[in-house]
Motif scaffolding. Structure first.
Motif, mmCIF file in Angstrom:
data_model
loop_
_atom_site.group_PDB
_atom_site.id
_atom_site.type_symbol
_atom_site.label_atom_id
_atom_site.label_comp_id
_atom_site.label_asym_id
_atom_site.label_seq_id
_atom_site.Cartn_x
_atom_site.Cartn_y
_atom_site.Cartn_z
ATOM 1 N N ILE A 35 0.845 -1.192 0.000
ATOM 2 C CA ILE A 35 0.000 0.000 0.000
ATOM 3 C C ILE A 35 0.884 1.247 0.000
ATOM 4 O O ILE A 35 1.577 1.533 0.982
ATOM 5 N N PRO A 36 0.882 1.997 -1.104
ATOM 6 C CA PRO A 36 1.823 3.127 -1.237
ATOM 7 C C PRO A 36 1.608 4.255 -0.238
ATOM 8 O O PRO A 36 2.547 4.998 0.058
ATOM 9 N N GLU A 37 0.413 4.403 0.313
ATOM 10 C CA GLU A 37 0.141 5.484 1.261
ATOM 11 C C GLU A 37 0.827 5.283 2.609
ATOM 12 O O GLU A 37 0.958 6.225 3.389
ATOM 13 N N LEU A 38 1.270 4.070 2.905
ATOM 14 C CA LEU A 38 1.919 3.799 4.192
ATOM 15 C C LEU A 38 3.339 4.355 4.200
ATOM 16 O O LEU A 38 4.172 3.970 3.397
ATOM 17 N N ARG A 39 3.590 5.281 5.130
ATOM 18 C CA ARG A 39 4.942 5.833 5.304
ATOM 19 C C ARG A 39 5.760 4.963 6.252
ATOM 20 O O ARG A 39 6.970 4.869 6.134
ATOM 21 N N GLU A 40 5.078 4.381 7.241
ATOM 22 C CA GLU A 40 5.716 3.454 8.184
ATOM 23 C C GLU A 40 4.752 2.310 8.413
ATOM 24 O O GLU A 40 3.533 2.500 8.399
ATOM 25 N N TRP A 41 5.311 1.114 8.655
ATOM 26 C CA TRP A 41 4.476 -0.059 8.886
ATOM 27 C C TRP A 41 5.199 -1.014 9.816
ATOM 28 O O TRP A 41 6.302 -1.481 9.522
ATOM 29 N N GLU A 42 4.596 -1.272 10.966
ATOM 30 C CA GLU A 42 5.086 -2.265 11.917
ATOM 31 C C GLU A 42 3.890 -3.069 12.402
ATOM 32 O O GLU A 42 2.824 -2.503 12.656
ATOM 33 N N CYS A 43 4.085 -4.360 12.534
ATOM 34 C CA CYS A 43 3.020 -5.190 13.086
ATOM 35 C C CYS A 43 3.652 -6.442 13.689
ATOM 36 O O CYS A 43 4.750 -6.835 13.310
ATOM 37 N N ALA A 70 -7.421 6.116 1.959
ATOM 38 C CA ALA A 70 -6.955 5.271 0.853
ATOM 39 C C ALA A 70 -6.433 3.941 1.384
ATOM 40 O O ALA A 70 -6.699 2.881 0.805
ATOM 41 N N TYR A 71 -5.688 3.985 2.491
ATOM 42 C CA TYR A 71 -5.186 2.759 3.113
ATOM 43 C C TYR A 71 -6.337 1.869 3.560
ATOM 44 O O TYR A 71 -6.377 0.681 3.255
ATOM 45 N N ILE A 72 -7.293 2.458 4.282
ATOM 46 C CA ILE A 72 -8.410 1.671 4.805
ATOM 47 C C ILE A 72 -9.222 1.050 3.678
ATOM 48 O O ILE A 72 -9.659 -0.092 3.774
ATOM 49 N N GLY A 73 -9.399 1.779 2.601
ATOM 50 C CA GLY A 73 -10.183 1.268 1.486
ATOM 51 C C GLY A 73 -9.432 0.395 0.512
ATOM 52 O O GLY A 73 -10.037 -0.208 -0.384
ATOM 53 N N HIS A 74 -8.120 0.288 0.669
ATOM 54 C CA HIS A 74 -7.306 -0.504 -0.267
ATOM 55 C C HIS A 74 -7.753 -1.968 -0.216
ATOM 56 O O HIS A 74 -7.967 -2.527 0.865
ATOM 57 N N PRO A 75 -7.890 -2.616 -1.375
ATOM 58 C CA PRO A 75 -8.351 -4.009 -1.398
ATOM 59 C C PRO A 75 -7.499 -4.969 -0.562
ATOM 60 O O PRO A 75 -8.040 -5.886 0.065
#
Length: 97
Positions: A35-43, A70-75
């Motif tokens: 998802i291109p809108e994510l600037r940071e991602w940790e899980c 956009a992130y929330i709606g991304h498939p």
């Protein structure tokens, strides 16, 4: 910037090694590069075993409310979250940073 935090609690009778939980964690692990809108991602899975603790967490950052939408709606996000609906509940917080 918006920090998007999500804490997941596995439903009663569901363990971290449940195939559904493992598949759900894998689906979220892969979102950071999709998802291109994510600037940071940790899980990942919580490492503490306390009664008040949640089991899994997402810590992410996006540019603004439009990017969050956009992130929330991304498939890919919809598909991953859909898996978790079968075996967990969650809470979220979106804070401006």
């Amino acid at each position: 910037m918006i920090r998007h935090l999500v804490l997941f609690k596995l439903n009663d009778g569901v363990a971290k090694d449940d195939p559904r939980a493992l598949a759900g964690a894998k689906a979220f692990d892969e979102l950071g590069g999709v998802i291109p809108e994510l600037r940071e991602w940790e899980c990942g899975w919580n490492t503490t075993e306390r009664d008040i603790a949640y089991d899994y967490a997402i810590n992410s950052k996006v540019e603004d409310r439009e990017a969050l939408a956009a992130y929330i709606g991304h498939p890919a996000h919809q598909a991953a979250a859909g898996q978790w609906r079968e075996f967990a509940t969650w809470v979220i917080a979106d804070i401006e940073v």
